[in-house]
Design a protein around this motif. Structure first.
Motif, PDB file in Angstrom:
ATOM      1  N   ALA A  74       0.827  -1.208   0.000  1.00  0.00           N
ATOM      2  CA  ALA A  74       0.000   0.000   0.000  1.00  0.00           C
ATOM      3  C   ALA A  74       0.863   1.260   0.000  1.00  0.00           C
ATOM      4  N   ASP A  78       0.695   4.296  -2.544  1.00  0.00           N
ATOM      5  CA  ASP A  78       0.580   5.681  -2.074  1.00  0.00           C
ATOM      6  C   ASP A  78       1.685   6.562  -2.649  1.00  0.00           C
ATOM      7  N   ALA A 116      -7.102   0.629  -1.112  1.00  0.00           N
ATOM      8  CA  ALA A 116      -7.348   0.677   0.334  1.00  0.00           C
ATOM      9  C   ALA A 116      -8.577  -0.160   0.700  1.00  0.00           C
ATOM     10  N   HIS A 120      -8.463  -3.440   3.123  1.00  0.00           N
ATOM     11  CA  HIS A 120      -9.143  -3.361   4.413  1.00  0.00           C
ATOM     12  C   HIS A 120     -10.438  -4.154   4.450  1.00  0.00           C
TER      13      HIS A 120
END
Length: 127
Positions: A74, A78, A116, A120
Motif C-alpha cells: 500500500a 501511495d 485501500a 481493508h
C-alpha cells in the motif's frame, strides 16, 4: 511476506476498475515511456520525482516477494499516487486547469481508494 491477501488477483481487481482512464493505461509503465523522446515531460518528471513508481514495478515486487506486508504494498501505491498528484497538480503544469493532469489525478485517487478498500476488507476477500 505480502502474497496471500495482496495476491495478483488483488492487484488485478485494484487496477482494472473503470475510472476516467483505466488505471493500467496510465500507471502500467514508467511515466517517461508515455511521452516522445524529445518531450520535456520525460526530463522534468525524472528531475522532480525522487522515487518514480508504476504498476509494472509494483507487480514485479509483489510477485517476487519484495513486500514484507500489505502495508508495504500500500505504501508503494501511495508513493505512486503521491508522485502523480504532486507532478500533475503543480502550478506550472496548470494544476486544476489542466484536463490531462486532472484525468491522471482523478484516476490516481480512485485507484488509491480502491486499493485501500481491497486491503481493508471492504471488498470480498482475496485468498
Amino acid at each position: 511476506m505480502c502474497r496471500g491477501r495482496c495476491s495478483s488477483e488483488l492487484l488485478f481487481r485494484a487496477t482494472h476498475q473503470t475510472s476516467p482512464v483505466r488505471f493500467l493505461s496510465v500507471f502500467g509503465f514508467p511515466v517517461v515511456t508515455y511521452f516522445p523522446k524529445d518531450d520535456p515531460t520525460r526530463f522534468t518528471y525524472l528531475s522532480e520525482v525522487a522515487n518514480p513508481l508504476d504498476l509494472g514495478t509494483i507487480a514485479v515486487r509483489l510477485h517476487t516477494g519484495f513486500y514484507d506486508s500489505c502495508a508495504d504494498f500500500a505504501a508503494d501505491v501511495d508513493t505512486m499516487v503521491g508522485n502523480c498528484l504532486s507532478y500533475w497538480g503543480a502550478e506550472q503544469r496548470g494544476g486544476s486547469e489542466n484536463p490531462a493532469g486532472q484525468c491522471y489525478m482523478q484516476s490516481a485517487t480512485a485507484m488509491q481508494q480502491h486499493v485501500a478498500q481491497c486491503l481493508h476488507g471492504s471488498l470480498p476477500h482475496v485468498a
